[in-house]
Design a protein around this motif. Structure first.
Motif, PDB file in Angstrom:
ATOM      1  N   ARG A  45       0.846  -1.197   0.000  1.00  0.00           N
ATOM      2  CA  ARG A  45       0.000   0.000   0.000  1.00  0.00           C
ATOM      3  C   ARG A  45       0.880   1.245   0.000  1.00  0.00           C
ATOM      4  NH1 ARG A  45      -2.696  -0.836   5.454  1.00  0.00           N
ATOM      5  NH2 ARG A  45      -0.570  -1.648   5.777  1.00  0.00           N
ATOM      6  N   VAL A  46       0.539   2.200  -0.886  1.00  0.00           N
ATOM      7  CA  VAL A  46       1.270   3.470  -0.955  1.00  0.00           C
ATOM      8  C   VAL A  46       0.301   4.598  -0.617  1.00  0.00           C
ATOM      9  CG1 VAL A  46       2.708   4.991  -2.372  1.00  0.00           C
ATOM     10  CG2 VAL A  46       2.657   2.528  -2.855  1.00  0.00           C
ATOM     11  N   GLY A  47       0.605   5.375   0.435  1.00  0.00           N
ATOM     12  CA  GLY A  47      -0.293   6.464   0.818  1.00  0.00           C
ATOM     13  C   GLY A  47       0.232   7.808   0.347  1.00  0.00           C
ATOM     14  N   THR A  48      -0.684   8.708  -0.070  1.00  0.00           N
ATOM     15  CA  THR A  48      -0.319  10.110  -0.333  1.00  0.00           C
ATOM     16  C   THR A  48      -1.380  11.009   0.309  1.00  0.00           C
ATOM     17  OG1 THR A  48      -1.608  10.475  -2.379  1.00  0.00           O
ATOM     18  CG2 THR A  48       0.568   9.423  -2.611  1.00  0.00           C
ATOM     19  N   ALA A  49      -0.948  12.224   0.692  1.00  0.00           N
ATOM     20  CA  ALA A  49      -1.914  13.195   1.240  1.00  0.00           C
ATOM     21  C   ALA A  49      -2.628  13.915   0.093  1.00  0.00           C
ATOM     22  CB  ALA A  49      -1.185  14.216   2.116  1.00  0.00           C
ATOM     23  N   THR A  50      -2.020  13.873  -1.078  1.00  0.00           N
ATOM     24  CA  THR A  50      -2.544  14.622  -2.225  1.00  0.00           C
ATOM     25  C   THR A  50      -3.487  13.749  -3.052  1.00  0.00           C
ATOM     26  OG1 THR A  50      -0.568  13.951  -3.410  1.00  0.00           O
ATOM     27  CG2 THR A  50      -0.538  16.140  -2.403  1.00  0.00           C
ATOM     28  N   ILE A  79      -2.633   2.063  -4.363  1.00  0.00           N
ATOM     29  CA  ILE A  79      -2.411   3.476  -4.016  1.00  0.00           C
ATOM     30  C   ILE A  79      -3.616   4.028  -3.269  1.00  0.00           C
ATOM     31  CG2 ILE A  79      -1.993   5.787  -4.979  1.00  0.00           C
ATOM     32  CD1 ILE A  79      -0.683   4.190  -7.390  1.00  0.00           C
ATOM     33  N   PHE A  80      -3.350   4.710  -2.136  1.00  0.00           N
ATOM     34  CA  PHE A  80      -4.414   5.317  -1.315  1.00  0.00           C
ATOM     35  C   PHE A  80      -4.150   6.827  -1.240  1.00  0.00           C
ATOM     36  CE2 PHE A  80      -6.549   1.570   0.319  1.00  0.00           C
ATOM     37  CZ  PHE A  80      -5.605   0.565   0.087  1.00  0.00           C
ATOM     38  N   PRO A  81      -4.756   7.631  -2.143  1.00  0.00           N
ATOM     39  CA  PRO A  81      -4.502   9.078  -2.172  1.00  0.00           C
ATOM     40  C   PRO A  81      -5.390   9.833  -1.171  1.00  0.00           C
ATOM     41  CG  PRO A  81      -5.996   8.467  -3.929  1.00  0.00           C
ATOM     42  CD  PRO A  81      -5.686   7.199  -3.191  1.00  0.00           C
ATOM     43  N   SER A  82      -5.290  11.175  -1.252  1.00  0.00           N
ATOM     44  CA  SER A  82      -6.212  12.073  -0.531  1.00  0.00           C
ATOM     45  C   SER A  82      -6.251  11.850   0.972  1.00  0.00           C
ATOM     46  CB  SER A  82      -7.649  11.897  -1.102  1.00  0.00           C
ATOM     47  OG  SER A  82      -7.620  11.913  -2.505  1.00  0.00           O
ATOM     48  N   GLY A  83      -5.130  11.401   1.526  1.00  0.00           N
ATOM     49  CA  GLY A  83      -5.060  11.284   2.983  1.00  0.00           C
ATOM     50  C   GLY A  83      -5.935  10.181   3.551  1.00  0.00           C
ATOM     51  N   GLN A  84      -6.343   9.221   2.705  1.00  0.00           N
ATOM     52  CA  GLN A  84      -7.190   8.106   3.177  1.00  0.00           C
ATOM     53  C   GLN A  84      -6.527   7.346   4.331  1.00  0.00           C
ATOM     54  OE1 GLN A  84      -8.458   5.457  -0.030  1.00  0.00           O
ATOM     55  NE2 GLN A  84      -8.422   7.192  -1.441  1.00  0.00           N
ATOM     56  N   LEU A  85      -5.176   7.293   4.306  1.00  0.00           N
ATOM     57  CA  LEU A  85      -4.470   6.519   5.348  1.00  0.00           C
ATOM     58  C   LEU A  85      -3.874   7.444   6.405  1.00  0.00           C
ATOM     59  CD1 LEU A  85      -2.675   3.845   3.097  1.00  0.00           C
ATOM     60  CD2 LEU A  85      -4.922   3.725   4.194  1.00  0.00           C
ATOM     61  N   GLY A  86      -4.287   8.738   6.398  1.00  0.00           N
ATOM     62  CA  GLY A  86      -3.807   9.694   7.408  1.00  0.00           C
ATOM     63  C   GLY A  86      -3.035  10.831   6.765  1.00  0.00           C
ATOM     64  N   ASN A  87      -2.636  11.828   7.591  1.00  0.00           N
ATOM     65  CA  ASN A  87      -1.838  12.921   7.028  1.00  0.00           C
ATOM     66  C   ASN A  87      -0.388  12.450   6.909  1.00  0.00           C
ATOM     67  OD1 ASN A  87      -0.408  13.401   9.488  1.00  0.00           O
ATOM     68  ND2 ASN A  87      -2.234  14.442  10.287  1.00  0.00           N
ATOM     69  N   GLU A  88       0.444  13.284   6.293  1.00  0.00           N
ATOM     70  CA  GLU A  88       1.804  12.832   5.955  1.00  0.00           C
ATOM     71  C   GLU A  88       2.566  12.361   7.196  1.00  0.00           C
ATOM     72  OE1 GLU A  88       3.363  16.086   3.580  1.00  0.00           O
ATOM     73  OE2 GLU A  88       2.545  15.161   1.778  1.00  0.00           O
TER      74      GLU A  88
END
Ligand code: EAX
Length: 339
Positions: A45-50, A79-88
């Motif tokens: 899983r790859v998280g992004t805040a954007t 990929i989990f964008p838009s802060g789905q997994l939390g802030n940076e």
């Protein structure tokens, strides 16, 4: 006779069972089907805040394509964008705890984990991308990335966030005097906060996920980010004015949990390292392309975009260098400093 029949029955049962367990293996193989662990897909899983159409998530999609190609689909990158997994900051902590595999993040939150990253927050330090890429991909950059290792975080490489610009809803901002008294959201980063204090604004640190709503509700007047973030997060719907201050060149990083990385087979580790390098180049080129195109795009949304005299802003921010001089490795400053 009965004994012969029962032996034949048992033998036919044994052969029919071994044929079924062959799965998709070569039927001529005498080997039993591999046990499930080596057959199972590895999920990363790859998280992004954007947002999904942001530079980070698009770069992560390049990474996904390459890793899945190099591992013949053994790895499933999600990929989990838009802060789905939390802030940076939360996601970076997740890597350290081993509760998340990967993140693409700005370097903004990283001084909370390693002071060596503070150098990137100095206003107007980096003015030449190519020079910055050379330093970040070279010995000094690798030295800075390695400071995350004791935290269980493997930093694969520096990506790009971009040159940060100030936007607001109160007035056209041309000189530093114009920003005085404005409530400007900053990252939760000491040098960014000090810089906007030095400019006599009212720095308001908050996580990225809260910014759009705060702008809409007027609890803050403005924020500062690269064009590619301003555009992919649709800030043109909540901001009237954008000033091309370019006051900080903000790198990004692609990080992986060391415990996750160590758990993968060598060929998967090699594929991850190779894919990140290629995705890094792709993402940087995308950011440059967006910087060249987005001013006109943002103007077309009705935002007033203002060119400024950067030397006035650089002079106004200069005292921040003295304020943090003893906290920052001067070798890093001298290597990264633009002309
Ligand atoms: O990483 O928090 C910020 O302003 C960052 O530049 C943004 O989330 C992209």
């Amino acid at each position: 006779m009965k004994k012969v029949v029962s032996i034949l029955l048992v033998l036919s049962l044994v052969f029919s069972l071994s044929a079924c367990s062959g799965g998709d293996k070569d039927s001529s193989s005498s080997e039993p089907a591999a046990s499930s662990p080596s057959d199972e897909k590895i999920v990363i899983r790859v998280g992004t805040a954007t947002e999904l159409d942001s530079h980070y998530a698009l770069g992560a999609q390049e990474f996904e394509k390459k890793v899945e190609e190099y591992t013949d689909g053994k790895v499933d990158v999600q990929i989990f964008p838009s802060g789905q997994l939390g802030n940076e900051r939360d996601m970076i902590e997740g890597l350290s705890l081993g509760t998340l595999e990967m993140v693409v993040s700005s370097t903004g939150p990283l001084p909370n984990f390693s002071k060596d990253f503070q150098v990137f927050d100095l206003p107007f330090l980096i003015t030449d991308r190519e020079k910055a890429y050379e330093v970040m991909d070279g010995e000094i950059g690798q030295q800075i990335l390695a400071t995350l290792e004791p935290l269980g975080i493997k930093a694969l490489g520096f990506w790009e966030n971009g040159f940060r610009n100030v936007s607001n809803n109160k007035q056209e901002i041309v000189t530093p005097d114009d920003i005085a008294g404005k409530k400007i959201r900053t990252m939760e980063n000491p040098i960014h906060i000090s810089t906007f204090q030095q400019l006599k604004a009212i720095p308001t640190p908050m996580a990225w996920s809260e910014v759009f709503t705060a702008l809409q509700q007027g609890t803050i007047d403005g924020q500062e980010n690269p064009l590619v973030v301003f555009n992919s997060n649709k800030l043109y719907e909540a901001q009237k004015y954008l000033s091309l201050t370019g006051h900080v060149y903000s790198p990004a990083v692609m990080l992986i949990s060391q415990s996750a990385f160590d758990s993968y087979p060598k060929e998967v580790q090699d594929a991850i390292v190779k894919a990140e390098k290629e995705a890094r180049t792709w993402e940087r080129e995308y950011c440059i392309k967006m910087d060249n195109e987005l001013v006109d795009t943002i103007k077309s949304y009705g935002v007033t975009v203002t060119e400024v005299d950067k030397s006035l802003w650089q002079e106004a921010c200069q005292p921040v260098y003295d304020q943090y001089a003893d906290e920052i490795n001067q070798d890093y400053v001298n290597a990264l400093k633009g002309n």
